[in-house]
Scaffold this motif. Structure first.
Motif, short mmCIF file in Angstrom:
data_model
loop_
_atom_site.label_atom_id
_atom_site.label_comp_id
_atom_site.label_asym_id
_atom_site.label_seq_id
_atom_site.Cartn_x
_atom_site.Cartn_y
_atom_site.Cartn_z
N GLY A 132 -4.74 -4.57 -6.32
CA GLY A 132 -5.52 -4.68 -5.08
C GLY A 132 -7.01 -4.65 -5.34
O GLY A 132 -7.48 -4.06 -6.30
N VAL A 133 -7.75 -5.30 -4.46
CA VAL A 133 -9.21 -5.30 -4.60
C VAL A 133 -9.89 -4.79 -3.33
O VAL A 133 -11.08 -4.95 -3.16
CB VAL A 133 -9.75 -6.71 -4.95
CG1 VAL A 133 -9.25 -7.15 -6.31
CG2 VAL A 133 -9.39 -7.72 -3.88
N GLY A 134 -9.11 -4.21 -2.44
CA GLY A 134 -9.70 -3.67 -1.22
C GLY A 134 -9.69 -4.64 -0.05
O GLY A 134 -10.45 -4.48 0.90
N GLY B 242 -6.49 -5.66 1.31
CA GLY B 242 -5.18 -5.57 1.96
C GLY B 242 -5.24 -5.16 3.41
O GLY B 242 -4.68 -5.83 4.29
N LEU B 243 -5.92 -4.06 3.70
CA LEU B 243 -5.97 -3.56 5.07
C LEU B 243 -6.83 -4.44 5.97
O LEU B 243 -6.52 -4.64 7.14
CB LEU B 243 -6.52 -2.12 5.10
CG LEU B 243 -5.52 -0.99 4.86
CD1 LEU B 243 -6.23 0.35 4.80
CD2 LEU B 243 -4.46 -0.97 5.96
N TYR C 206 0.45 3.79 -3.06
CA TYR C 206 -0.20 5.09 -2.91
C TYR C 206 0.82 6.20 -2.67
O TYR C 206 0.51 7.36 -2.86
CB TYR C 206 -1.25 5.02 -1.80
CG TYR C 206 -2.28 3.95 -2.08
CD1 TYR C 206 -3.17 4.10 -3.13
CD2 TYR C 206 -2.31 2.75 -1.36
CE1 TYR C 206 -4.09 3.11 -3.44
CE2 TYR C 206 -3.23 1.76 -1.66
CZ TYR C 206 -4.11 1.94 -2.69
OH TYR C 206 -5.02 0.95 -3.00
N ASN D 236 0.83 -1.21 0.00
CA ASN D 236 0.00 0.00 0.00
C ASN D 236 0.86 1.25 0.00
O ASN D 236 0.64 2.16 -0.80
CB ASN D 236 -0.91 0.04 1.23
CG ASN D 236 -2.16 -0.81 1.05
OD1 ASN D 236 -2.46 -1.26 -0.04
ND2 ASN D 236 -2.86 -1.02 2.15
N ASP E 31 4.30 6.43 5.04
CA ASP E 31 4.57 6.71 3.63
C ASP E 31 4.35 8.18 3.31
O ASP E 31 3.87 8.96 4.14
CB ASP E 31 3.72 5.80 2.72
CG ASP E 31 2.24 6.12 2.76
OD1 ASP E 31 1.87 7.28 2.51
OD2 ASP E 31 1.44 5.20 3.04
N ARG F 13 -7.19 5.80 -7.50
CA ARG F 13 -5.96 5.67 -6.72
C ARG F 13 -5.31 4.33 -7.02
O ARG F 13 -5.95 3.31 -6.94
CB ARG F 13 -6.27 5.68 -5.22
CG ARG F 13 -6.31 7.02 -4.63
CD ARG F 13 -6.28 6.88 -3.13
NE ARG F 13 -6.69 8.15 -2.55
CZ ARG F 13 -6.62 8.42 -1.26
NH1 ARG F 13 -6.18 7.52 -0.43
NH2 ARG F 13 -6.99 9.58 -0.81
N ARG G 266 -12.67 0.61 -1.08
CA ARG G 266 -11.57 1.40 -1.64
C ARG G 266 -12.05 2.85 -1.74
O ARG G 266 -13.18 3.11 -2.12
CB ARG G 266 -11.18 0.89 -3.03
CG ARG G 266 -10.98 -0.63 -3.06
CD ARG G 266 -10.46 -1.08 -4.40
NE ARG G 266 -9.06 -0.68 -4.53
CZ ARG G 266 -8.40 -0.71 -5.68
NH1 ARG G 266 -9.02 -1.07 -6.79
NH2 ARG G 266 -7.14 -0.36 -5.73
N1 LIG Z 1 -0.85 3.90 2.31
C1 LIG Z 1 -2.03 4.38 1.84
N2 LIG Z 1 -2.13 5.68 1.43
C2 LIG Z 1 -3.31 6.16 0.97
N3 LIG Z 1 -4.45 5.45 0.85
C3 LIG Z 1 -4.39 4.15 1.24
C4 LIG Z 1 -3.19 3.56 1.76
N4 LIG Z 1 -3.44 2.28 2.07
C5 LIG Z 1 -4.74 2.07 1.77
N5 LIG Z 1 -5.31 3.19 1.26
C6 LIG Z 1 -6.72 3.35 0.86
O1 LIG Z 1 -7.48 2.36 1.52
C7 LIG Z 1 -8.11 1.50 0.58
C8 LIG Z 1 -8.12 0.07 1.10
O2 LIG Z 1 -6.79 -0.44 1.13
P1 LIG Z 1 -6.57 -1.98 0.89
O3 LIG Z 1 -7.49 -2.70 1.80
O4 LIG Z 1 -5.13 -2.29 0.96
O5 LIG Z 1 -7.12 -2.19 -0.56
P2 LIG Z 1 -6.45 -1.97 -2.01
O6 LIG Z 1 -5.05 -1.49 -1.81
O7 LIG Z 1 -6.54 -3.30 -2.62
O8 LIG Z 1 -7.33 -0.95 -2.67
C9 LIG Z 1 -7.32 1.68 -0.70
O9 LIG Z 1 -8.12 1.42 -1.83
C10 LIG Z 1 -6.93 3.14 -0.63
O10 LIG Z 1 -8.01 3.94 -1.05
#
Ligand SMILES: Nc1ncnc2c1ncn2[C@@H]1O[C@H](COP(=O)(O)OP(=O)(O)O)[C@@H](O)[C@H]1O
Ligand SMILES: [Mg+2]
Length: 167
Positions: A130-132, A134-135, A79, A75, A100, A124, A119
């Motif tokens: 990514g599909v949302g 990761g976090l 981003y 991420n 970051d 972005r 997302r």
């Molecule tokens: N380091 C980051 N900086 C800015 N926005 C982020 C960051 N990490 C995550 N995001 C936002 O949070 C959303 C969810 O992240 P994540 O679950 O990793 O899904 P993905 O990366 O697959 O879209 C991302 O789509 C993005 O909009």
């Protein structure tokens, strides 16, 4: 239609890979620095700065933690451009910050981005796969270790992800 199916396929694959990893992994006593250094070596080094506490021995499921950290590093590098990983240890826990220099996340989205498939906007990191998930996967993994993940602004002006794991 074709695009939708491709998207669904990616979602499923990402989820299935997660489910597979979570299955019965044994807890091991390891030094988290080894995991962090392994991961950093896989990326372009000049984009990742580290500031690590010496001894970060802890009982964890190593592959899960690796996956969590690599989701967060991905991420940061998707981003933003550059990241910094900082680790600290206190008597009762270990904390890891992943900072970051990207656009960050508005505070009112902090809870939402932890939800599966959420997302902020699809433009972005458009070319990223990514599909949302990761976090939410990272969050799941840390919670399953009894820890917590919190979001904040980073000193690099982007996002700071704070992981806290109990010792
Ligand atoms: N380091 C980051 N900086 C800015 N926005 C982020 C960051 N990490 C995550 N995001 C936002 O949070 C959303 C969810 O992240 P994540 O679950 O990793 O899904 P993905 O990366 O697959 O879209 C991302 O789509 C993005 O909009
Ligand atoms: Mg992601």
């Amino acid at each position: 239609m074709g695009d939708d199916i491709e998207e669904m396929e990616r979602m499923l694959n990402e989820y299935l890979e997660f489910a597979r990893h979570q299955k019965n992994e044994e807890t091991e006593k390891i030094n988290l620095n080894e995991i962090i250094k392994d991961l950093v070596n896989k990326y372009k080094e000049d984009k990742i700065a580290v500031s690590l506490e010496e001894n970060l021995e802890i009982n964890v499921r190593p592959n899960s933690i690796k996956r969590c950290l690599s989701n967060l590093i991905d991420n940061g590098l998707s981003y933003g451009e550059n990241i910094k990983i900082i680790s600290n240890k206190t008597k009762n826990n270990i904390s890891i910050f992943i900072d970051d220099d990207g656009p960050g996340i508005a505070e009112n989205e902090y809870q939402n981005v932890m939800k599966p498939f959420y997302r902020i906007d699809k433009s972005r990191g458009q070319n990223k796969s990514g599909v949302g998930l990761g976090l939410s996967i990272a969050n799941d993994i840390i919670r399953s270790h009894g820890g917590i993940i919190a979001l904040d602004k980073s000193p690099l002006n982007g996002l700071r992800v704070k992981i806290s794991l109990p010792l």
